[in-house]
Design a protein around this motif. Structure first.
Motif, PDB file in Angstrom:
ATOM      1  N   LEU A 138      63.448   1.334  -4.540  1.00 32.22           N
ATOM      2  CA  LEU A 138      62.118   1.960  -4.526  1.00 32.22           C
ATOM      3  C   LEU A 138      61.144   1.193  -5.423  1.00 32.22           C
ATOM      4  CD1 LEU A 138      63.257   5.694  -4.653  1.00 32.22           C
ATOM      5  CD2 LEU A 138      61.953   4.639  -2.805  1.00 32.22           C
ATOM      6  N   LYS A 139      61.626   0.714  -6.555  1.00 31.47           N
ATOM      7  CA  LYS A 139      60.758  -0.046  -7.458  1.00 31.47           C
ATOM      8  C   LYS A 139      60.370  -1.391  -6.832  1.00 31.47           C
ATOM      9  CE  LYS A 139      63.449   0.490 -11.112  1.00 31.47           C
ATOM     10  NZ  LYS A 139      63.950   0.387 -12.510  1.00 31.47           N
ATOM     11  N   ARG A 140      61.308  -2.031  -6.141  1.00 34.80           N
ATOM     12  CA  ARG A 140      60.985  -3.300  -5.477  1.00 34.80           C
ATOM     13  C   ARG A 140      59.911  -3.086  -4.407  1.00 34.80           C
ATOM     14  NH1 ARG A 140      66.647  -4.101  -5.878  1.00 34.80           N
ATOM     15  NH2 ARG A 140      66.933  -3.377  -3.726  1.00 34.80           N
ATOM     16  N   ALA A 141      60.057  -1.981  -3.659  1.00 32.86           N
ATOM     17  CA  ALA A 141      59.068  -1.669  -2.622  1.00 32.86           C
ATOM     18  C   ALA A 141      57.712  -1.364  -3.256  1.00 32.86           C
ATOM     19  CB  ALA A 141      59.545  -0.478  -1.787  1.00 32.86           C
ATOM     20  N   ALA A 142      57.727  -0.667  -4.402  1.00 32.16           N
ATOM     21  CA  ALA A 142      56.476  -0.341  -5.093  1.00 32.16           C
ATOM     22  C   ALA A 142      55.795  -1.609  -5.600  1.00 32.16           C
ATOM     23  CB  ALA A 142      56.756   0.612  -6.248  1.00 32.16           C
ATOM     24  N   ARG A 143      56.589  -2.568  -6.071  1.00 23.63           N
ATOM     25  CA  ARG A 143      56.021  -3.835  -6.563  1.00 23.63           C
ATOM     26  C   ARG A 143      55.257  -4.542  -5.434  1.00 23.63           C
ATOM     27  NH1 ARG A 143      57.217  -7.367 -10.773  1.00 23.63           N
ATOM     28  NH2 ARG A 143      59.035  -6.146 -11.386  1.00 23.63           N
ATOM     29  N   GLN A 144      55.830  -4.509  -4.234  1.00 25.42           N
ATOM     30  CA  GLN A 144      55.176  -5.151  -3.094  1.00 25.42           C
ATOM     31  C   GLN A 144      53.910  -4.399  -2.680  1.00 25.42           C
ATOM     32  OE1 GLN A 144      58.200  -5.295  -0.068  1.00 25.42           O
ATOM     33  NE2 GLN A 144      59.192  -7.123  -0.941  1.00 25.42           N
ATOM     34  N   ARG A 145      53.970  -3.049  -2.702  1.00 23.15           N
ATOM     35  CA  ARG A 145      52.838  -2.254  -2.230  1.00 23.15           C
ATOM     36  C   ARG A 145      51.694  -2.214  -3.239  1.00 23.15           C
ATOM     37  NH1 ARG A 145      57.142   1.361  -0.319  1.00 23.15           N
ATOM     38  NH2 ARG A 145      57.202   1.326   1.955  1.00 23.15           N
ATOM     39  N   LEU A 146      52.035  -2.172  -4.526  1.00 24.76           N
ATOM     40  CA  LEU A 146      51.015  -1.993  -5.554  1.00 24.76           C
ATOM     41  C   LEU A 146      50.374  -3.306  -6.000  1.00 24.76           C
ATOM     42  CD1 LEU A 146      52.711   0.738  -7.788  1.00 24.76           C
ATOM     43  CD2 LEU A 146      50.760   1.028  -6.234  1.00 24.76           C
ATOM     44  N   GLY A 147      51.059  -4.406  -5.779  1.00 21.35           N
ATOM     45  CA  GLY A 147      50.495  -5.691  -6.174  1.00 21.35           C
ATOM     46  C   GLY A 147      50.262  -5.754  -7.675  1.00 21.35           C
ATOM     47  N   SER A 148      49.035  -6.107  -8.060  1.00 23.99           N
ATOM     48  CA  SER A 148      48.726  -6.269  -9.478  1.00 23.99           C
ATOM     49  C   SER A 148      48.703  -4.936 -10.234  1.00 23.99           C
ATOM     50  CB  SER A 148      47.360  -6.957  -9.647  1.00 23.99           C
ATOM     51  OG  SER A 148      46.328  -6.174  -9.068  1.00 23.99           O
ATOM     52  N   LEU A 149      48.685  -3.825  -9.500  1.00 27.94           N
ATOM     53  CA  LEU A 149      48.714  -2.507 -10.149  1.00 27.94           C
ATOM     54  C   LEU A 149      50.125  -2.136 -10.611  1.00 27.94           C
ATOM     55  CD1 LEU A 149      46.378  -0.364  -7.830  1.00 27.94           C
ATOM     56  CD2 LEU A 149      45.841  -1.327 -10.077  1.00 27.94           C
ATOM     57  N   PHE A 150      51.117  -2.879 -10.142  1.00 30.72           N
ATOM     58  CA  PHE A 150      52.499  -2.555 -10.523  1.00 30.72           C
ATOM     59  C   PHE A 150      52.726  -2.875 -11.995  1.00 30.72           C
ATOM     60  CE2 PHE A 150      56.955  -3.618 -11.215  1.00 30.72           C
ATOM     61  CZ  PHE A 150      57.586  -2.502 -10.667  1.00 30.72           C
ATOM     62  N   ASN A 151      53.319  -1.907 -12.693  1.00 22.62           N
ATOM     63  CA  ASN A 151      53.637  -2.093 -14.104  1.00 22.62           C
ATOM     64  C   ASN A 151      55.053  -1.575 -14.338  1.00 22.62           C
ATOM     65  OD1 ASN A 151      53.888  -2.138 -16.873  1.00 22.62           O
ATOM     66  ND2 ASN A 151      52.027  -0.965 -17.295  1.00 22.62           N
ATOM     67  N   PRO A 152      55.994  -2.416 -14.670  1.00 22.59           N
ATOM     68  CA  PRO A 152      57.381  -1.977 -14.858  1.00 22.59           C
ATOM     69  C   PRO A 152      57.537  -0.923 -15.958  1.00 22.59           C
ATOM     70  CG  PRO A 152      57.075  -4.221 -15.641  1.00 22.59           C
ATOM     71  CD  PRO A 152      55.853  -3.869 -14.873  1.00 22.59           C
ATOM     72  N   ASP A 153      56.571  -0.890 -16.890  1.00 19.96           N
ATOM     73  CA  ASP A 153      56.646   0.096 -17.975  1.00 19.96           C
ATOM     74  C   ASP A 153      56.376   1.519 -17.478  1.00 19.96           C
ATOM     75  OD1 ASP A 153      57.197  -1.920 -19.770  1.00 19.96           O
ATOM     76  OD2 ASP A 153      55.100  -2.173 -20.376  1.00 19.96           O
TER      77      ASP A 153
END
Length: 323
Positions: A138-153
């Motif tokens: 789910l986090k990998r998919a979120a990284r792709q969908r959110l782009g620069s908005l993705f924050n692992p924190d």
């Protein structure tokens, strides 16, 4: 001489008071609360300002959030389905109470309900464990969908422990110690609690009346084949099953404060007693008969739904005058 309307209003007020006292002695307050991982997170001021540029707007006037994980994923849906089932079970076994998050349950159902919540908590934790196994995906998919908005924190190391359910049984009665500290305040609190239970009676009446009216109207439309919007309606087994479930719940939780509603529910129950969904599909004459009988019930229900707000105002006025 007292008018008929005034007499009915006084009878209704007395009935609510009696039913409220009955609820107070036979019911317990129950509260169900959830711990739930928030799947949305507000954008930072900088991110909002950046998003606002595309609309030629000011960031401080823009409200925006990002979705951390895909809530349509089957594992997440399984978790939310359990929560929905818990909430539905809680509401189906209880009556509304005029305090946020609190409902009333029969006292002899307190222990069975608590045990049921314990079982559902285990079911929820199992579903969360399954969701956690998909968390990296789910986090990998979120990284792709959110782009620069993705924050692992934004993401915890694990989802276990971030979803939970609990129930408790808060006291809604005045504390005993108040008797010695201030008898006057204790009496005021007693009156306040009595008023709340009378309000609970009204809330229960309105909830039952609204649901009953909706179910009867729904079944009537399905039997006629045409709804109020003119569209063709399909008759399904649930049209009968939902009404039957309502009868059972009404019998268990009925506050016995509205004789007219009691009589209408009994009449509708008589009309559909022993009638199977397939019988209504196969027998046009039976279908017309049931539809005709229910239309009489619906007509009286419509009058009750229209008259109820006026009765509530008059009842409230009578209570204030009496006090």
């Amino acid at each position: 001489m007292m008018s008929t309307a005034s007499l009915l209003d006084r009878i209704e007020t007395q009935s609510a008071t009696t039913a409220g006292a009955r609820l107070r002695t036979t019911m317990a307050a129950v509260r169900v609360s959830f711990t739930w991982f928030g799947v949305r997170k507000s954008l930072t001021p900088q991110q909002k300002a950046q998003a606002a540029e595309s609309f030629d707007a000011e960031g401080r006037f823009l409200s925006a959030a990002k979705k951390l994980i895909d809530t349509k994923h089957p594992a997440f849906r399984a978790v939310t389905a359990i929560r929905g089932g818990i909430e539905q079970s809680w509401k189906s076994q209880s009556l509304p109470f005029p305090e946020p998050g609190v409902r009333l349950i029969k006292q002899d159902q307190v222990e069975p309900f608590a045990l049921q919540i314990d079982d559902l908590r285990i079911e929820l934790r199992d579903a969360v464990a399954e969701l956690d196994r998909h968390f990296d995906e789910l986090k990998r998919a979120a990284r792709q969908r959110l782009g620069s908005l993705f924050n692992p924190d934004d993401y915890p190391a694990t989802l276990e422990g971030l979803f939970d359910v609990a129930c408790d049984f808060p006291s809604v009665e005045p504390p005993d110690y108040l008797v010695a500290l201030s008898p006057r305040l204790y009496e005021q609190e007693q009156a306040r609690v009595s008023s709340r239970f009378e309000e609970a009676v009204r809330l229960a009446e309105e909830a039952f009346l609204s649901e009953f009216g909706r179910l009867v109207s729904h079944l009537g439309e399905r039997l006629s084949g045409v709804g109020g919007d003119g569209e063709t309606k399909v008759f399904r087994d649930s049209a009968i099953g939902n009404l039957t479930e309502f009868f059972d719940r009404f019998q268990r939780l009925n506050v016995r404060s509205d004789a007219q509603l009691d009589a209408l529910v009994a009449e509708a129950r008589r009309i559909v007693r022993g009638v199977e969904p397939q019988d209504l599909r196969d027998d046009a004459s039976l279908r017309r008969h049931v539809a005709s009988e229910l239309s009489r019930v619906q007509s009286t229900l419509d009058d009750l739904l229209v008259d109820r707000p006026r009765r509530r105002i008059l009842r409230g006025s009578a209570t204030k005058e009496a006090s």
